[in-house]
Design an enzyme around this catalytic site. Structure first.
Site, PDB file in Angstrom:
ATOM      1  N   TRP A   1     -58.454  98.133  57.251  1.00 44.81           N
ATOM      2  CA  TRP A   1     -59.158  97.080  55.878  1.00 44.81           C
ATOM      3  C   TRP A   1     -59.205  97.763  54.833  1.00 44.81           C
ATOM      4  CZ3 TRP A   1     -63.448  98.966  59.643  1.00 44.81           C
ATOM      5  CH2 TRP A   1     -64.001  97.928  60.919  1.00 44.81           C
TER       6      TRP A   1
ATOM      7  N   GLU B   1     -76.965  95.601  54.525  1.00 53.24           N
ATOM      8  CA  GLU B   1     -77.682  96.613  55.798  1.00 53.24           C
ATOM      9  C   GLU B   1     -77.766  97.828  54.712  1.00 53.24           C
ATOM     10  OE1 GLU B   1     -75.566  94.534  56.696  1.00 53.24           O
ATOM     11  OE2 GLU B   1     -77.159  92.928  57.666  1.00 53.24           O
TER      12      GLU B   1
ATOM     13  N   LEU C   1     -60.717 104.807  52.728  1.00 56.45           N
ATOM     14  CA  LEU C   1     -62.313 105.570  53.143  1.00 56.45           C
ATOM     15  C   LEU C   1     -62.046 104.851  54.826  1.00 56.45           C
ATOM     16  CD1 LEU C   1     -64.859 107.248  53.216  1.00 56.45           C
ATOM     17  CD2 LEU C   1     -65.482 105.567  52.128  1.00 56.45           C
TER      18      LEU C   1
ATOM     19  N   GLY D   1     -71.330  67.170  50.401  1.00 53.81           N
ATOM     20  CA  GLY D   1     -71.001  66.330  52.325  1.00 53.81           C
ATOM     21  C   GLY D   1     -69.437  66.982  52.771  1.00 53.81           C
TER      22      GLY D   1
ATOM     23  N   GLY E   1     -67.098 102.860  59.420  1.00 50.78           N
ATOM     24  CA  GLY E   1     -66.978 101.643  58.721  1.00 50.78           C
ATOM     25  C   GLY E   1     -68.421 101.883  57.252  1.00 50.78           C
ATOM     26  N   SER E   2     -69.687 101.835  58.188  1.00 49.31           N
ATOM     27  CA  SER E   2     -70.968 101.570  57.185  1.00 49.31           C
ATOM     28  C   SER E   2     -71.116 103.488  57.538  1.00 49.31           C
ATOM     29  CB  SER E   2     -72.324 101.218  57.868  1.00 49.31           C
ATOM     30  OG  SER E   2     -72.108  99.928  58.421  1.00 49.31           O
TER      31      SER E   2
ATOM     32  N   GLU F   1     -67.560  96.970  50.877  1.00 46.74           N
ATOM     33  CA  GLU F   1     -67.978  97.938  49.852  1.00 46.74           C
ATOM     34  C   GLU F   1     -69.273  98.202  50.049  1.00 46.74           C
ATOM     35  OE1 GLU F   1     -66.517  98.136  46.330  1.00 46.74           O
ATOM     36  OE2 GLU F   1     -64.436  98.334  46.061  1.00 46.74           O
TER      37      GLU F   1
HETATM   38  N1  COS Z   1     -73.961 109.503  44.300  1.00 46.15           N
HETATM   39  C1  COS Z   1     -73.612 110.735  44.024  1.00 46.15           C
HETATM   40  N2  COS Z   1     -73.614 111.268  46.021  1.00 46.15           N
HETATM   41  C2  COS Z   1     -74.310 110.730  46.535  1.00 46.15           C
HETATM   42  C3  COS Z   1     -74.953 109.658  46.710  1.00 46.15           C
HETATM   43  C4  COS Z   1     -74.248 108.606  45.595  1.00 46.15           C
HETATM   44  N3  COS Z   1     -74.735 107.846  45.289  1.00 46.15           N
HETATM   45  N4  COS Z   1     -74.468 108.610  47.845  1.00 46.15           N
HETATM   46  C5  COS Z   1     -74.629 110.123  49.004  1.00 46.15           C
HETATM   47  N5  COS Z   1     -74.815 111.272  48.458  1.00 46.15           N
HETATM   48  C6  COS Z   1     -74.340 112.380  49.022  1.00 46.15           C
HETATM   49  C7  COS Z   1     -75.737 113.203  48.927  1.00 46.15           C
HETATM   50  O1  COS Z   1     -76.374 113.454  48.281  1.00 46.15           O
HETATM   51  C8  COS Z   1     -75.450 114.060  49.943  1.00 46.15           C
HETATM   52  O2  COS Z   1     -74.497 115.689  49.061  1.00 46.15           O
HETATM   53  P1  COS Z   1     -74.774 116.832  50.116  1.00 46.15           P
HETATM   54  O3  COS Z   1     -74.150 116.851  51.093  1.00 46.15           O
HETATM   55  O4  COS Z   1     -74.570 117.584  48.966  1.00 46.15           O
HETATM   56  O5  COS Z   1     -76.043 117.153  50.032  1.00 46.15           O
HETATM   57  C9  COS Z   1     -73.870 113.341  50.619  1.00 46.15           C
HETATM   58  O6  COS Z   1     -73.810 112.874  49.464  1.00 46.15           O
HETATM   59  C10 COS Z   1     -74.113 112.820  52.645  1.00 46.15           C
HETATM   60  O7  COS Z   1     -75.212 111.904  51.783  1.00 46.15           O
HETATM   61  P2  COS Z   1     -76.113 111.302  52.553  1.00 46.15           P
HETATM   62  O8  COS Z   1     -76.681 112.185  53.571  1.00 46.15           O
HETATM   63  O9  COS Z   1     -77.150 110.234  52.543  1.00 46.15           O
HETATM   64  O10 COS Z   1     -74.885 110.066  53.688  1.00 46.15           O
HETATM   65  P3  COS Z   1     -75.017 109.283  54.912  1.00 46.15           P
HETATM   66  O11 COS Z   1     -74.300 109.973  55.695  1.00 46.15           O
HETATM   67  O12 COS Z   1     -76.224 108.929  55.189  1.00 46.15           O
HETATM   68  O13 COS Z   1     -74.622 107.929  54.226  1.00 46.15           O
HETATM   69  C11 COS Z   1     -74.805 105.840  53.674  1.00 46.15           C
HETATM   70  C12 COS Z   1     -75.075 107.627  53.042  1.00 46.15           C
HETATM   71  C13 COS Z   1     -75.171 105.173  54.152  1.00 46.15           C
HETATM   72  C14 COS Z   1     -75.233 105.506  51.985  1.00 46.15           C
HETATM   73  C15 COS Z   1     -73.053 105.837  52.984  1.00 46.15           C
HETATM   74  O14 COS Z   1     -72.838 106.427  53.925  1.00 46.15           O
HETATM   75  C16 COS Z   1     -73.023 104.425  52.412  1.00 46.15           C
HETATM   76  O15 COS Z   1     -72.977 104.568  51.717  1.00 46.15           O
HETATM   77  N6  COS Z   1     -71.417 104.163  53.649  1.00 46.15           N
HETATM   78  C17 COS Z   1     -71.592 102.425  53.272  1.00 46.15           C
HETATM   79  C18 COS Z   1     -69.905 102.594  53.008  1.00 46.15           C
HETATM   80  C19 COS Z   1     -69.406 101.454  52.740  1.00 46.15           C
HETATM   81  O16 COS Z   1     -70.033 100.932  51.507  1.00 46.15           O
HETATM   82  N7  COS Z   1     -68.163 101.380  52.901  1.00 46.15           N
HETATM   83  C20 COS Z   1     -67.034 100.485  52.411  1.00 46.15           C
HETATM   84  C21 COS Z   1     -66.082 101.506  51.647  1.00 46.15           C
HETATM   85  S1  COS Z   1     -65.318 100.743  50.904  1.00 46.15           S
HETATM   86  S2  COS Z   1     -64.921  98.794  51.992  1.00 46.15           S
END
Ligand code: COS
Length: 382
Positions: free
Chosen positions: A156, A370, A125, A342, A131-132, A366
């Site tokens: 990564w 934050e 991914l 120590g 990343g985030s 994962e």
């Molecule tokens: N389960 C199901 N659907 C989800 C979900 C979940 N846990 N979280 C988000 N979604 C869906 C949302 O409902 C939305 O769907 P629609 O497009 O149909 O409306 C879509 O995914 C986008 O969600 P959102 O708008 O919340 O996305 P963001 O870009 O704001 O991102 C975070 C949300 C920050 C939570 C997400 O990008 C994230 O988890 N980032 C970290 C990624 C990560 O863990 N990387 C490590 C990779 S593996 S080492």
């Protein structure tokens, strides 16, 4: 409310514990020192059913549920965190394909992972600039007749040089027509596909027996049937997979820190200063007590989230809470354990040095701490 494990859960826990203590603990320091990928051990984990703990028996899994998976992950992580990473990602990939794959995709790939005929699966991914915020990914896939053509770079990627199948995310619609996370699709890619190659190996602080690589796609053609789930709806698949993956990382953190604490309890009873074991000092006792309490709280959060998953209830927020608390606790506990050792704790003569290095990434991968806080607070404020 029941706080007892079922017979199946206890059996999986015991199986993982016996195997880990007998087979993995004696070689864990060597795996770390020599950065040796534990291929042989991963194959044996598959034979024990631990590469598909929460996967149906019809696909070669143990069909033991999410709580049993957490118990198994804790035991393997107590022994060797590098081994646990490959186990965690492979279980996650197996579940993603089971949950979102077609009959054909499921039957082709999942038994490969659960049987150990390939040592691992890989989850592709993240990218250098995504990343985030995986929605910012630049890898693309465009349709060309009966094929998809992938172009881009992933970064990564755990076990990417050993995996038998890759779950890969790519943008299939441009950001004008599909803003944000819309327009991302998910694909299954096999190693050896022309145009697909493994790049740089990262030199890491910890988890040195696990490999972390970049992946490159240059006009990589995969069949139309390699699409996993619906076109342009792949981001949801990633998020749902990560909810489960975060239980794996919480368990990993708990396992590593539990090992550090056990070793520290043994150490403080035999280490003498001022003519008595340092365990006699309240400064040590309070650190042990706090560590034990915080680790137990992390366990409870993780079991609760796993139970929700197992019972098909929403568990995204709870998985983030478990991952946030368990990983931050693990770093704190391992730090204390090094302190209680120590000067010896700063050397490779004692395993706490490895545990501190290995647990550090659990607050990062994962989803960073934050990001977990973002998921939790969004859920609160919604
Ligand atoms: N389960 C199901 N659907 C989800 C979900 C979940 N846990 N979280 C988000 N979604 C869906 C949302 O409902 C939305 O769907 P629609 O497009 O149909 O409306 C879509 O995914 C986008 O969600 P959102 O708008 O919340 O996305 P963001 O870009 O704001 O991102 C975070 C949300 C920050 C939570 C997400 O990008 C994230 O988890 N980032 C970290 C990624 C990560 O863990 N990387 C490590 C990779 S593996 S080492």
């Amino acid at each position: 409310m029941h706080l007892e494990f079922t017979e199946t859960q206890s059996l999986i826990q015991q199986t993982a514990r016996d195997y880990a203590q007998r087979r993995i603990v004696p070689v864990a320091a060597q795996i770390d020192r020599e950065s040796r990928f534990p291929k042989d051990i991963l194959k044996e984990l598959a034979e024990l059913g631990l590469m598909g703990v929460n996967i149906p028996a019809s696909l070669g899994g143990a069909e033991a549920g999410a709580v049993a998976y957490v118990l198994a992950m804790i035991e393997i992580s107590r022994a060797c965190a590098s081994t646990a990473v490959a186990m965690s990602v492979t279980n996650m990939v197996g579940e993603v394909i089971t949950n979102f794959g077609t009959e054909e995709q499921r039957n082709r790939y999942v038994p490969m992972l659960t049987s150990g005929s390939v040592v691992a699966g890989s989850f592709a991914l993240s990218e250098g600039g995504a990343g985030s915020d995986p929605g910012a990914m630049r890898t693309t896939a465009h349709r060309d007749g009966n094929h998809w053509v992938l172009n881009g770079e992933k970064m990564w990627i755990s076990t990417g040089d050993h995996a038998g199948v890759f779950v890969v995310w790519a943008r299939t619609a441009d950001r004008q027509t599909a803003p944000g996370t819309r327009g991302i699709s998910c694909f299954l890619v096999e190693p050896g596909t022309p145009g697909f190659s493994v790049g740089k190996h990262e030199e890491k602080m910890g988890l040195r027996g696990s490999t972390t690589v970049s992946l490159s796609f240059e006009d990589c053609r995969i069949p139309a049937s390699a699409l996993l789930g619906e076109e342009n709806r792949g981001f949801r698949i990633a998020m749902m997979a990560l909810d489960g993956g975060r239980l794996g990382i919480a368990s990993q953190a708990i396992g590593i820190a539990s090992a550090a604490l056990e070793e520290t309890v043994a150490y403080v009873k035999q280490r003498k200063q001022f003519d008595r074991p340092i365990a006699d000092f309240q400064a040590i006792q309070w650190q042990l007590a706090d560590s034990r309490t915080e680790l137990d709280a992390a366990r409870m959060l993780t079991f609760r989230a796993a139970w929700l998953k197992e019972n098909k209830k929403p568990f995204s927020q709870e998985a983030s809470m478990a991952k946030l608390f368990a990983s931050e606790t693990a770093v704190r506990v391992c730090n204390r354990c090094v302190q209680m050792h120590g000067g010896y704790g700063f050397t490779k003569d004692y395993a706490v040095e490895r545990h501190l290095r290995d647990c550090r990434v659990t607050t990062i991968y994962e989803g960073t701490s934050e990001i977990q806080r973002t998921v939790i607070s969004r859920s609160l404020l919604r």
